[in-house]
Every structure is written in C-alpha cells, then in structure tokens.
Scaffold this motif. Structure first.
Motif, short mmCIF file in Angstrom:
data_model
loop_
_atom_site.label_atom_id
_atom_site.label_comp_id
_atom_site.label_asym_id
_atom_site.label_seq_id
_atom_site.Cartn_x
_atom_site.Cartn_y
_atom_site.Cartn_z
N GLN A 106 27.96 39.73 44.31
CA GLN A 106 27.15 40.40 43.38
C GLN A 106 28.03 41.21 42.43
OE1 GLN A 106 24.65 39.02 41.93
NE2 GLN A 106 24.58 37.45 43.65
N ILE A 109 30.64 39.64 40.26
CA ILE A 109 30.33 38.31 39.03
C ILE A 109 29.79 39.67 38.23
CG2 ILE A 109 27.88 37.56 38.23
CD1 ILE A 109 27.58 35.98 41.36
N HIS A 110 29.49 41.36 39.20
CA HIS A 110 29.01 41.87 37.63
C HIS A 110 30.82 42.25 36.92
CE1 HIS A 110 27.61 45.98 35.81
NE2 HIS A 110 28.47 46.72 36.40
N VAL A 169 30.19 37.85 34.70
CA VAL A 169 29.88 36.05 34.51
C VAL A 169 28.15 36.53 34.52
CG1 VAL A 169 32.36 35.27 35.44
CG2 VAL A 169 30.15 35.57 36.46
N ILE A 170 27.43 34.69 33.86
CA ILE A 170 26.57 34.93 33.33
C ILE A 170 25.86 33.60 34.40
CG2 ILE A 170 25.88 36.74 32.61
CD1 ILE A 170 25.64 34.79 30.51
N GLU A 177 28.24 30.31 35.46
CA GLU A 177 29.68 31.04 36.24
C GLU A 177 29.16 31.68 37.58
OE1 GLU A 177 31.49 32.65 32.54
OE2 GLU A 177 32.56 31.18 33.05
N ALA A 178 28.34 32.39 37.29
CA ALA A 178 27.58 33.45 38.80
C ALA A 178 27.73 32.22 39.82
CB ALA A 178 26.87 34.29 38.01
N ASP A 179 26.04 31.35 39.44
CA ASP A 179 26.04 29.81 40.35
C ASP A 179 27.26 29.80 41.29
OD1 ASP A 179 23.53 31.30 39.88
OD2 ASP A 179 22.71 28.94 38.62
#
Length: 128
Positions: A50, A53-54, A58-59, A62-64
């Motif tokens: 996490q 990702i932060h 990325v959202i 892309e985060a998944d």
C-alpha cells in the motif's frame, strides 16, 4: 527480479523516483528495497504494498495489478503435490529442475497454458 519488483522499478523510473527516495518515504533501507525488487526478499507485506502504491501514485487497475503481482512474486516457491496425480508431482519436479534453463518464450507459453486452464475452470460447467 520478481514481477512485482520489475513493475515497481519501471514505475519508479517513469516517475523519476530514486531507490533511496522511495525507501526513505516507505521507512525501509535502500538495500531492503533493492533486495525486494531483485527477488532476494520474500513477498512484501500488505502495508508495504500500500505504501508503494501511494508513493508511486498509481490508482485503480495499476494498483490492483501491483497487489496481484506482489502475491505472485515470492522468489522461493514450494509446490505441494501430496494427494495429486503422479503427473502433477512429475511436472512440479521437472519445472523446479529445468526452470532456470527455459527461455522467455518457453515461460510465456507455459504461463499461457496455465491461463487457459484457469479460464476453462472459471467458465460455467468448467472442471474444478
């Protein structure tokens, strides 16, 4: 290098974030982050994923994808074939012995076979 590590490194490069900068924000050492990217550390924790990702900003998809890749990026895999067909044990042992000698195209073809089998199982009426 693990799939997760490669993707993180690619995102860092695209954004101009150095290993040291990212490590500092995540509260880990640059050596640890480098080892994680290169598959010399086990799967990252959910909290670290996490954080990555932060930091990368990325959202959504892309985060998944980073979460999925992290789950598939343990560099030392154990395959338990107890109770399965003898062919499963044979395949697991052959793959363990020969994977280092396979070329990228061979690996992609093997992954495609697994993807096809997974898709077949997930279809209504597919085998379990």
């Amino acid at each position: 290098m693990t799939p997760f590590g490669r993707r993180v490194r690619d995102h860092r490069a695209q954004r101009g974030i150095t290993l040291a900068e990212m490590a500092g924000v995540l509260g880990v050492t640059p050596a640890y982050l480098s080892a994680l990217e290169h598959g010399k550390r086990g799967r990252p924790t959910f909290t670290l994923i996490q954080g990555v990702i932060h930091v990368l900003g990325v959202i959504w998809d892309e985060a998944d994808e980073l979460v999925r890749l992290a789950d598939l990026s343990h560099p030392r895999v154990t395959v338990d074939t107890a109770g399965l067909e003898p062919d499963a044990t044979l395949l697991a042992n052959r793959l363990a012995r020969e994977i280092a000698e396979l070329e990228a195209d061979d690996l992609r073809r093997l992954a495609a076979v697994l993807d096809e089998a997974s898709a077949r199982r997930s279809r209504p009426g597919g085998s379990a």
